[in-house]
Every structure is written in C-alpha cells, then in structure tokens.
Scaffold this motif. Structure first.
Motif, PDB file in Angstrom:
ATOM      1  N   GLY A   1     -22.738  60.986  19.166  1.00  0.00           N
ATOM      2  CA  GLY A   1     -22.068  60.145  20.163  1.00  0.00           C
ATOM      3  C   GLY A   1     -21.974  60.771  21.540  1.00  0.00           C
ATOM      4  O   GLY A   1     -21.239  60.275  22.390  1.00  0.00           O
TER       5      GLY A   1
ATOM      6  N   LYS B   1     -25.301  57.543  24.213  1.00  0.00           N
ATOM      7  CA  LYS B   1     -25.064  56.237  23.625  1.00  0.00           C
ATOM      8  C   LYS B   1     -26.265  55.777  22.787  1.00  0.00           C
ATOM      9  O   LYS B   1     -27.411  55.915  23.209  1.00  0.00           O
ATOM     10  CB  LYS B   1     -24.853  55.245  24.769  1.00  0.00           C
ATOM     11  CG  LYS B   1     -24.010  54.078  24.416  1.00  0.00           C
ATOM     12  CD  LYS B   1     -23.588  53.403  25.707  1.00  0.00           C
ATOM     13  CE  LYS B   1     -23.124  52.009  25.455  1.00  0.00           C
ATOM     14  NZ  LYS B   1     -22.841  51.329  26.716  1.00  0.00           N
TER      15      LYS B   1
ATOM     16  N   ASN C   1     -20.299  56.327  16.175  1.00  0.00           N
ATOM     17  CA  ASN C   1     -19.694  57.455  16.882  1.00  0.00           C
ATOM     18  C   ASN C   1     -19.842  57.228  18.373  1.00  0.00           C
ATOM     19  O   ASN C   1     -20.923  57.335  18.915  1.00  0.00           O
ATOM     20  CB  ASN C   1     -20.392  58.758  16.492  1.00  0.00           C
ATOM     21  CG  ASN C   1     -20.147  59.107  15.044  1.00  0.00           C
ATOM     22  OD1 ASN C   1     -19.094  58.813  14.495  1.00  0.00           O
ATOM     23  ND2 ASN C   1     -21.140  59.723  14.427  1.00  0.00           N
ATOM     24  N   ARG C   2     -18.719  56.907  18.995  1.00  0.00           N
ATOM     25  CA  ARG C   2     -18.828  56.669  20.423  1.00  0.00           C
ATOM     26  C   ARG C   2     -18.635  57.940  21.230  1.00  0.00           C
ATOM     27  O   ARG C   2     -18.882  57.979  22.412  1.00  0.00           O
ATOM     28  CB  ARG C   2     -17.848  55.589  20.856  1.00  0.00           C
ATOM     29  CG  ARG C   2     -18.474  54.203  20.719  1.00  0.00           C
ATOM     30  CD  ARG C   2     -17.421  53.153  20.812  1.00  0.00           C
ATOM     31  NE  ARG C   2     -16.302  53.503  19.943  1.00  0.00           N
ATOM     32  CZ  ARG C   2     -15.254  52.740  19.745  1.00  0.00           C
ATOM     33  NH1 ARG C   2     -15.161  51.601  20.371  1.00  0.00           N
ATOM     34  NH2 ARG C   2     -14.287  53.105  18.932  1.00  0.00           N
TER      35      ARG C   2
END
Lengths: 340, 508
Positions: free
Chosen positions: B303, B306, B321-322
């Motif tokens: 993450g 992006k 997963n940001r």
C-alpha cells in the motif's frame, strides 16, 4: 529522575549555554536599568512571553516534524478581532470563544491541506494564509480595533492567582496573571505529549524521515494535520487572551509574532532540518528572546534598531543550529572511527 | 612512458562504517583494470574519492608520481580523470555536440557560440568511435546505450584525459550494445589510457579486463590476472570463503504449506499485470535488473503505491492495503530497499526504531507510552536478532549497517506478521552479517511465514529461494523453480526479449 530528565529533554551542554545566556541578558539589562529585575517587570515579561510562548509550542511541534508555520501572527489578530466582534454583537463569551477556537482550527486545517494535498512547501503555504488571514482580520472590523466591554471577556486578563496582598508593603505581590498560567499549563501538557506519548514519538519519526516513518506504519499526513490544527487552536487561545489584555480586538497587532517564536524554538535547540529538539529547550529559548526584547525597549533602543537586533538574534540561532548539526555528524564519524 | 595511477593507504569513514581501509595499489595506462567486490566492498567509494566527490580521511593518490588532490569532480575532469556512472549525467534537452563540449563550446570573442564548428569537431569524434549518430541529434532521442557513448565521448574529447572509469556500465545495455561499448574501451586502452572498470559480471570482466583488483569489506585484497585466474578463485577472494558453503550450511528442512498470499493481475503506476502466489513456509525470490519493477510490486502490495487494478488475497480473502499501516495490520510487512532513506529512523535511538510499529500496544488509551513495556520489547528484539549495540538508547546511525538492518527486521517482526517482504536486505552489509540474515530467513520460513526476497545478487536469490520470479520492464518475465535456477537462466529472463530468448534456447 530519569523520567524528569527525559521530560525536559536532558540538560545537555546546549541548555547550559542557553541558561548562561539568559543570566547574561538579565545581568546586562539590570545593570543598564535598575527596574529590569523587579517583580512588576518580571511579571510584565512573563505576560508578554505568554503569547510568544504559546506560539512557540506549536512551532516546536511543527519544526520538529520538518514543517514551519508563518501564519500565527495573523491568526492571533483575526482571533482577537473575531472574539471581540462576536461579544460586541451580543454573543456570550464562552460561545464566542468556542467559535473562535473553531476558526483557528479551520485555518490550521487549511495549512495542513495545502501542504499535504497540493504539496506546497510549509513556508509558502503558510505565507499564503498569513496574508489571507490578516486580510480577513481587517475586513471583519473595517480596519478599526473592536472595543471589548463584556466583563467576562475582560476578566481573562484581570484574573490573577495566587494573590498575596500585604497591606503594609508597597510592592505587594498580587499574583500571576491567567495568561501566564495558561502558558505554563500548555508548556507542561504539550511538553509531556511530545516526550512521552505515541503522538510525540510520531512527530520525531516523521520529522526525521517521512518516507521511513510511513513505511514503518505511521500516517504522516494525519500527524501533520493534527499539528497544524493544534497550532491553529493555540493561536486562537492566544488571540483571545491578547485581546482581553488590550481591551480590544486589534487587527494590526502581532505582526512578526511567528518570527520571535521561531527564533526562540531554534535557539532552544530544535533543528530546522527536523527530527531534533525538545520542549525544555523551547522554554529557555522563549525566556531568552523575551527578556532580550523587553530589555532592548527598557534601555531605550530605537524600535528600528530592535528589528535589526532581532534579525541578528535569528541569524545567531540558525548559525548555532548549523554548528550543532555539524557537531552531531562529526561526533558520529568520530564514534565510527573509534569502533572500527 | 606509461601513465600510472597510484593509491597509497587511502582510508575513508562513514558513520557506522569504515568504507575504505588502507587501500594501496597501482593502475597503468594501456590496461583495463577491473574492480571486483560485493556491494559495499568500497569500489564506488574509491571512485568517488578519485573524482573528487569525496575527500579521503587518510592516504593519497598520485598520477604519474605527482600527488593529486581533487576537491570536486570538476577539478578531477580538468586534470584528466573522468568517471562514467550508471545513471546518465548528461543534459537530455541538448544536442550530442552541445553535451560533448558543455561549458567549452567554441565561441567568438563576444561569447557567441559557433554551433557549426562544435558539430564539426563532434563529428570527428563520432566517426572515431564509429557510431551512427549525428552531432545535432538531441540526446533524449538516442537509445540508452548511445547516451552513454555521448558521455564517454565527452570525456574523450578532452586532450588531458588520462584516467577513465566505468561504474557498472553494462547494467542497462543489450548484448550488441555491450559489444560496441567494449570496442570503444579497447580503443581507449590501445591509446594508452588508464581504464578502470567496475562490474559484478564475471564473464564481462574476463572479456574486457587485463587485471582484476579485488575488494572486500573496504580492503584491497589483491590483484589477479583477469585471463588466467580461475573464476572460483576470484569469487573466493571476493567473499572470503566459498559462497557454496554459506548456502549449503543453511537449514532448509521445512514444510511448504497452503497458499498464503496471492496477487492477481495487479497494476500500479509503476508495474503492470503482476500475478503470483506465496505459500506458507516458502521463500519466494524476486529477481531482475534494477528498475525492472521488483521494488514497485512490493510497494503496491503493502500500500505504499496505489493499486490501480487487480486484487491481493491473504488467506484466500481479498484485502485492500491503502497504506503500509493497513498492510501491517493485516499481517504483511516490508523491510524497504534503501536502509538509509526508507528503513531506519536516523534521528531516533535503537529503542525508538524497534518500537515505532508497536506504539499502539505500548501505550494506554491516552496515548502515553509505557517505558517498561518499551524497554522489554527492545531487549527482546536485541536478543532475538543478536543486534550488537552497547545500549538500547544508542542512536541507530552509530551501529554498523548490518545491525541497523537487523533493527528494521526486528521492528517489523515484532508485529507478528504472516508475510515478510525483504527488499535487498543484505545490500551494503558485510559477509558475516549476511550469513546471519540468510539463517534468519530460513528460520522465518521454517516457522511458517511466507517470505518474499527481492535481491539483485543472483547467488543470494538462487541460494535461498524455493521459487524465483523474474521481472523485466515492469512486468513478470517468468518463474523458475529452485532446482532449475541458474545465474544464466535468470539473467537471460531478466535481459532478453522473449523471442530472442526462445531462438537462443532453440539453438542451444
């Protein structure tokens, strides 16, 4: 003991030099003007310090995190004008205070969004708000100070404790003003947060290396947002207290307030390159710069020359920051040589 | 009289490491001297001292018996010492001739530049080199190989040129381009220049070099004849022991379990359509050239970058997963590629570095940190990962590179992850610490973790991985099982176009 030591950031050689500098400044001005070291004058210095002190707290957080805020002077002016205006329009003091705090938080939020969303350098982003916010301070009141007649509002500056009134003596100690207590409480609270909490540790991590901090699981954007909003709220509090002291909201006051605060922070050992410093250092830095400024006025140094002197002091602070940084690197290298 | 370059007792320190230790040897005009050594052995540091980028802390260097002391690359170039780096140091918007004569363009007395004269001078050099380019071509329109040639011509155009150094010049060149480069290096050699050639590739060194200077841990080990000495012998000198021994002694007795992590067609701004799976107890290697997208795949998974399309599954369930924080919470951790800029928090002490990811567990509801919990955690980290530090409160930058890296590993392992991603974990650390890392990786796999190992060092990937994925040009180029993995095969996958490879394999 260990904890106390860590709380004030360790009494290192730098701090001893600062304390010595403070003593020299006090001795110098006392010898030039005997009224310098009197309880009244000390109280005056403390009151004047309270505003720079509050802003310096916010700058300590921001500069350790690798940022800086140039808008506090304007925001303090806007907050004072806004609170005075609200009260004069019939809003009760506490709701007016709350609205002012929200306005301060909003300016902080704007600063944080400009640095995180459009990636402006903090120096430039807050220069933008410095101008816009000052503009609104003038616009709100049409350029004229807003008088305060609300009793609660005015009590903010009248309130003193503890009060020892000695009937027989002329120099009776009449207590320390609320403004000073607010500063002391803020130093204690924010000093503790910086040294002993998750948030404080995160600020050091982000200021030392933003990318590494993010990869280590921190959220630098959110941490910076909290720092800027905190600075906004602190400035709003400072603005309200200052307005009470002046009996009016002053749109033109406190130009260059951030200048003194940043000088104090750097003098106190926070590095402009981020990641290094402590609240203890900032306290000493604030005392030094405020006694310096007050002293210059008391020995009748012309205000134009005072500007020159302040610039000189900032240059001195930055030079010592540079020397400290070079020394840190040199020590590190010397250590490596010893170990290998 | 041949030109001669002498190094006498050169030493250089960096925080936490003695980068060069008492280096003395000579290089002669008319010969190609290769620098051989592992990452961090000191080759690049020595080049940077020679070209004035760094100042030595001890010792000196002499050109033709005269002591030289360059305070900047500019001074070095004026004195006839040029270094050609992997990264281009030319101006893309300018023409070939303008780059060659940058800062020295022929001009009249008023300072007006005579472009025609510059082009004429440049075409002389270009034809000397036998290249099919024009002096007026914009450098940005040239291939990477020709851009590099422009740099070499820039150095060559100076009459005073005596020493020319190449730092891993072939890293991004194709076979035919390497041929052209070697032709030019031979030409320079025959003209009597002193040539220093830094490379990791043994076959290249054998082809182009006359002598090999071997470096290990910042020391000069010795110089060997490039043509006659055995490859195994050179490697043994370079690593100080047989590489095979390190890998053979590892404990690989483990069980590979069910699929743990799965990437399905993930793309980010930097990689395209990457799919792979990682099993419990497996070490999955990621190989490929620098810039092939290996690091970027890992950054997408945790993450840090992006993900634009595709999905990541952990234990069969899709996860998003940001941020690295999210990834850590779901059990995927990354030890980043560049220890100094992404791994360690240089301003904090060992304790702060190890505990940074555990602050949630070590603080109460108000966020106040419990120093007892912190010191217990750091003691455990120091013990479990045998970190050599005099105290938990030592600044991390004062430790050696290997110990700094162990702190970063201790930090992420303290979060009890399921998947551990190591990106170039042994870059710039000494051999002793390396073998400790290798044992550590095997131990993690044995304990049931899924481990992803990104590495540029082929023996390392081959020696440790159960399976290897090769990346090329932001995409996956192939997958090789451990039993089939050879250096040649991985290199072929990472460098050649698919059709080129197939025809070569068909011939073989």
């Amino acid at each position: 003991m260990n904890r106390i030591k860590r709380l004030i950031g360790g009494i290192g050689g730098d701090k001893l030099i600062l304390m010595a500098a403070i003593i020299v400044v006090f001795a110098l001005f006392t010898s030039l003007n005997r009224n310098f070291l009197t309880p009244t004058n000390i109280t005056n210095i403390l009151v004047a310090t309270s505003l720079v002190g509050l802003v310096a707290i916010g700058e300590t957080y921001l500069v350790i995190a690798g940022h800086v805020d140039l808008s506090p002077g304007s925001l303090v002016a806007l907050s004072g004008v806004l609170a005075a205006l609200l009260v004069s329009k019939g809003v009760a003091f506490f709701p007016a205070l709350l609205i002012t705090l929200f306005a301060g938080a909003a300016v902080g939020l704007a600063n944080s969004l400009m640095t995180s969303k459009i990636k402006l350098e903090p120096f430039i982003a807050t220069l933008v708000t410095q101008s816009i916010v000052r503009g609104f301070a003038y616009i709100l009141c049409g350029g004229k100070p807003v008088a305060i007649s609300d009793a609660t509002f005015l009590r903010v500056s009248r309130l003193r404790f503890p009060v020892f009134l000695n009937e027989g003596s002329k120099l009776s100690f009449s207590g320390i003003p609320l403004a000073v207590w607010i500063m002391i409480a803020a130093f204690a609270l924010f000093g503790f947060i910086l040294a002993r909490t998750k948030f404080g540790r995160s600020i050091y991590a982000v200021g030392g290396n933003k990318d590494a901090a993010r990869l280590a699981g921190l959220n630098p954007q959110r941490i910076m947002l909290v720092c800027y909003v905190m600075m906004g709220v602190i400035c709003a509090v400072g603005g309200v207290v200052f307005a009470a002291r002046m009996n009016s909201g002053q749109p033109a006051a406190n130009v260059n307030l951030e200048f003194d605060a940043i000088t104090a922070v750097i003098l106190g050992g926070v590095s402009f390159s981020g990641g290094v410093g402590s609240m203890g250092g900032t306290i000493l830095g604030v005392i030094l710069i405020q006694s310096f400024n007050t002293g210059l006025t008391m020995v009748n140094v012309q205000s134009f020359w005072q500007l020159v002197a302040r610039g000189g002091l900032l240059l001195f602070a930055l030079t010592s920051d540079y020397i400290r940084k070079a020394n840190r690197e040199k020590n590190l290298l010397a250590d490596s040589k010893r170990n290998s | 009289m041949r030109d001669v370059l002498e190094f006498q007792a050169i030493s250089k320190y960096f925080p936490g490491v003695k980068a060069l230790d008492d280096i003395s040897f000579e290089a002669y005009g008319g010969e190609v001297l290769a620098f051989l050594g592992e990452n961090g052995a000191g080759k690049s540091t020595l080049l940077k001292i020679l070209n004035g980028d760094y100042q030595p802390d001890g010792g000196k260097y002499l050109i033709n018996g005269k002591e030289a002391h360059f305070r900047s690359p500019h001074e070095a170039i004026s004195a006839g010492v040029s270094v050609i780096y992997q990264e281009r140091q030319i101006l893309m918007e300018l023409s070939v001739a303008e780059n060659i004569y940058l800062g020295r363009m022929p001009a009249n007395r008023l300072g007006v530049i005579n472009t025609r004269k510059a082009n004429a001078m440049a075409s002389g050099i270009i034809s000397d080199f036998g290249l099919p380019i024009k002096p007026s071509d914009k450098v940005k329109d040239l291939s990477v190989a020709y851009q590099q040639m422009v740099e070499i011509m820039k150095a060559y155009s100076r009459d005073e040129l005596k020493v020319i150094c190449f730092d891993e010049p072939t890293a991004s060149l194709s076979d035919s381009e390497i041929g052209i480069l070697f032709g030019i290096i031979r030409k320079l050699r025959d003209e009597g220049k002193i040539i220093i050639y830094v490379s990791h590739r043994m076959s290249e060194i054998r082809e182009i070099a006359d002598r090999v200077a071997i470096f290990k841990d910042g020391r000069f080990v010795g110089a060997e004849d490039a043509k006659t000495s055995s490859e195994a012998g050179l490697i043994r000198k370079m690593v100080g022991r047989d590489l095979g021994d390190i890998y053979d002694s590892l404990d690989r007795d483990k069980e590979i379990g069910a699929v743990l992590l799965e990437a399905r067609h993930i793309s980010s701004d930097y990689v395209e359509d990457v799919s792979f799976s990682l099993h419990r107890g497996e070490v999955l290697g990621f190989s490929g050239l620098v810039g092939a997208g290996r690091t970027e795949v890992m950054r997408a998974i945790v993450g840090a970058d992006k993900i634009k399309s595709g999905e990541v599954l952990l234990d069969g369930k899709p996860i998003s997963n940001r941020s690295p924080k999210d990834a850590m919470a779901s059990g995927i951790v990354l030890v980043p590629e560049d220890r100094k800029t992404q791994g360690i928090l240089a301003n904090l002490d060992v304790s702060g570095n190890i505990n940074i990811a555990l602050m949630d567990q070590h603080s109460n509801r108000l966020g106040v940190l419990d120093s007892d919990k912190e010191s217990r955690a750091v003691e455990k980290g120091i013990k479990d990962f045998s970190i050599k530090t005099p105290s938990p409160f030592k600044k991390i930058v004062e430790l050696s590179g290997g110990n700094q890296q162990k702190c970063v590993v201790a930090r992420v392992m303290a979060t009890n992850p399921k998947v551990l991603i190591l990106d170039e974990p042994t870059k710039g650390i000494d051999v002793g610490a390396k073998s400790e890392f290798y044992q550590m990786i095997c131990r993690f796999a044995k304990e049931g973790l899924g481990v992803i190992l990104v590495s540029s060092e082929l023996p390392e990937v081959i020696g440790l991985s159960d399976r290897i994925i090769v990346m090329k040009g932001r995409r996956m180029a192939g997958e090789v099982m451990r039993s089939d993995a050879t250096e040649d095969r991985l290199l072929a996958l990472s460098m050649m176009e698919a059709d080129e490879r197939i025809s070569k394999e068909a011939c073989a």
